[in-house]
Scaffold this active site. Structure first.
Site, PDB file in Angstrom:
ATOM      1  N   ASP A  19       0.812  -1.220   0.000  1.00  0.00           N
ATOM      2  CA  ASP A  19       0.000   0.000   0.000  1.00  0.00           C
ATOM      3  C   ASP A  19       0.851   1.277   0.000  1.00  0.00           C
ATOM      4  O   ASP A  19       0.653   2.170   0.856  1.00  0.00           O
ATOM      5  CB  ASP A  19      -0.928   0.017   1.226  1.00  0.00           C
ATOM      6  N   GLU A 226     -11.393  -0.310  -3.647  1.00  0.00           N
ATOM      7  CA  GLU A 226     -10.604   0.248  -2.524  1.00  0.00           C
ATOM      8  C   GLU A 226      -9.407   0.995  -3.085  1.00  0.00           C
ATOM      9  O   GLU A 226      -9.200   1.065  -4.285  1.00  0.00           O
ATOM     10  CB  GLU A 226     -10.140  -0.866  -1.583  1.00  0.00           C
TER      11      GLU A 226
HETATM   12  O1  FUB Z   1      -3.192  -3.686   3.347  1.00  0.00           O
HETATM   13  C1  FUB Z   1      -4.484  -3.969   3.827  1.00  0.00           C
HETATM   14  C2  FUB Z   1      -5.500  -3.712   2.756  1.00  0.00           C
HETATM   15  O2  FUB Z   1      -5.196  -4.486   1.622  1.00  0.00           O
HETATM   16  C3  FUB Z   1      -5.508  -2.303   2.239  1.00  0.00           C
HETATM   17  O3  FUB Z   1      -6.188  -1.415   3.075  1.00  0.00           O
HETATM   18  C4  FUB Z   1      -6.148  -2.510   0.919  1.00  0.00           C
HETATM   19  O4  FUB Z   1      -6.063  -1.430   0.062  1.00  0.00           O
HETATM   20  C5  FUB Z   1      -5.425  -3.737   0.438  1.00  0.00           C
HETATM   21  O5  FUB Z   1      -4.181  -3.442  -0.142  1.00  0.00           O
END
Ligand code: FUB
Length: 327
Positions: A19, A226
């Site tokens: 991320d 997301e």
């Molecule tokens: O790293 C945890 C979660 O996985 C993140 O919040 C999402 O975007 C995905 O990458």
């Protein structure tokens, strides 16, 4: 000894990272990643595999310089409102203060977004005692516009709980949106001048297709899942994000930072591992995509590594799709 960084190679290998939110601060690239922990627990749609507890901030003097780990910048034990899972963060700078925005579950297990501050881009950061009032879900991304106004984009489906807020309240067993109805979008809220609260109630962003109709919830190759990111190029606001279940990074553009946005196309084809999450940054005269995959662990979803590659625009402002393993 830190290795010299190379495109499409892990930036660090001594810890698992994911991320990457990247900013140019003090003429360097500062990378704000999640810190994946190794474990043998369950891997499911609730995201229980992502057991992160702290943040390590990385920096590079240039894209071919060694990537430096500045050590632990914030740990969940030092954030009073957090119970677990400090997921994807972002950072911002304003008036001599560096801000770290981060999501985590509160004491009721509900994802919220918190802020911590520092005088140094690498921290250590000191957290505010409470999360941002009115915040929920995950994956904060802060965009400070040329006029100084700052916007917080956030939201993620499934483990990130965004669909549980469709009524405006947290409903633990809320049904998914109808596949033939409009998809949920990321949320945007303008931040107060001190970046610690929202100026007004955040609102959901609408992402439209080429005919001006909202993308549908069943359009999993294009709808929002997301990992929002905002950048500006040639006067347009570029909202990029992950499609989650179809594993693409895609983008949509608008003349307004709050949208509506019109879908344009893919930035990154699927990588090794389930998740895909990114940031886009201009450094010197080039643009870069920072992303992660699970190549460092041979494909284990919660043992990821951050990487970068150059991002190129066509003359009409569209982004050239990147195939990460063909370069
Ligand atoms: O790293 C945890 C979660 O996985 C993140 O919040 C999402 O975007 C995905 O990458």
């Amino acid at each position: 000894m830190n290795q010299f960084s190379k495109p499409n190679e892990p930036l660090v290998t001594h810890i698992y990272t994911a991320d990457p939110s990247v900013h140019v601060f003090e003429d360097k690239l500062y990378i704000y990643p999640s810190h994946d922990l190794d474990h043998n627990g369950p891997d499911n749609d609730n995201g229980d595999q992502y057991k992160m507890e702290d943040y390590h901030i990385l920096s590079m003097d240039d894209v071919n310089s060694p990537c430096i780990d500045h050590g632990e910048a914030l740990h969940q034990k030092d954030v009073p409102w957090v119970s677990k899972q400090m997921w994807a963060p972002d950072a911002a700078y304003k008036n001599g203060i560096y801000y770290l925005f981060f999501p985590a579950r509160d004491k009721d297990g509900i994802f919220r977004i918190g802020v911590a501050t520092s005088k140094n881009p690498a921290g250590p950061f000191t957290a505010e005692p409470n999360y941002i009032p009115g915040s929920h879900s995950i994956d904060p991304a802060v965009f400070v516009d040329e006029d100084g106004r700052a916007y917080l984009y956030y939201g993620g489906l499934w483990g990130g709980q965004l669909e549980k807020w469709q009524s405006g309240e947290f409903v633990p067993n809320e049904a998914d949106p109808d596949v033939n109805g409009p998809a949920l979008g990321p949320i945007v809220g303008e931040l107060s001048d001190d970046l610690l609260t929202f100026k007004n109630d955040p609102q959901m962003i609408s992402i439209l297709d080429e005919e001006g109709k909202p993308l549908l919830a069943g359009d999993e190759a294009r709808r929002y899942f997301e990992g929002p990111w905002m950048h500006k190029y040639n006067g347009y606001y570029y909202l990029s994000y992950s499609t989650g279940s179809t594993h693409y990074l895609v983008y949509a553009i608008s003349k307004d930072p709050k949208g509506p946005f019109t879908y344009q196309g893919r930035i990154l084809e699927p990588v090794i591992g389930w998740t895909t999450h990114h940031s886009i940054v201009q450094f010197k005269d080039k643009w870069y995509l920072f992303y992660h995959d699970s190549s460092l662990s041979g494909g284990v979803n919660h043992k990821r590594c951050v990487k970068y590659t150059e991002l190129k625009y066509n003359v009409d402002g569209t982004i050239q799709t990147i195939r990460p393993y063909e370069q």
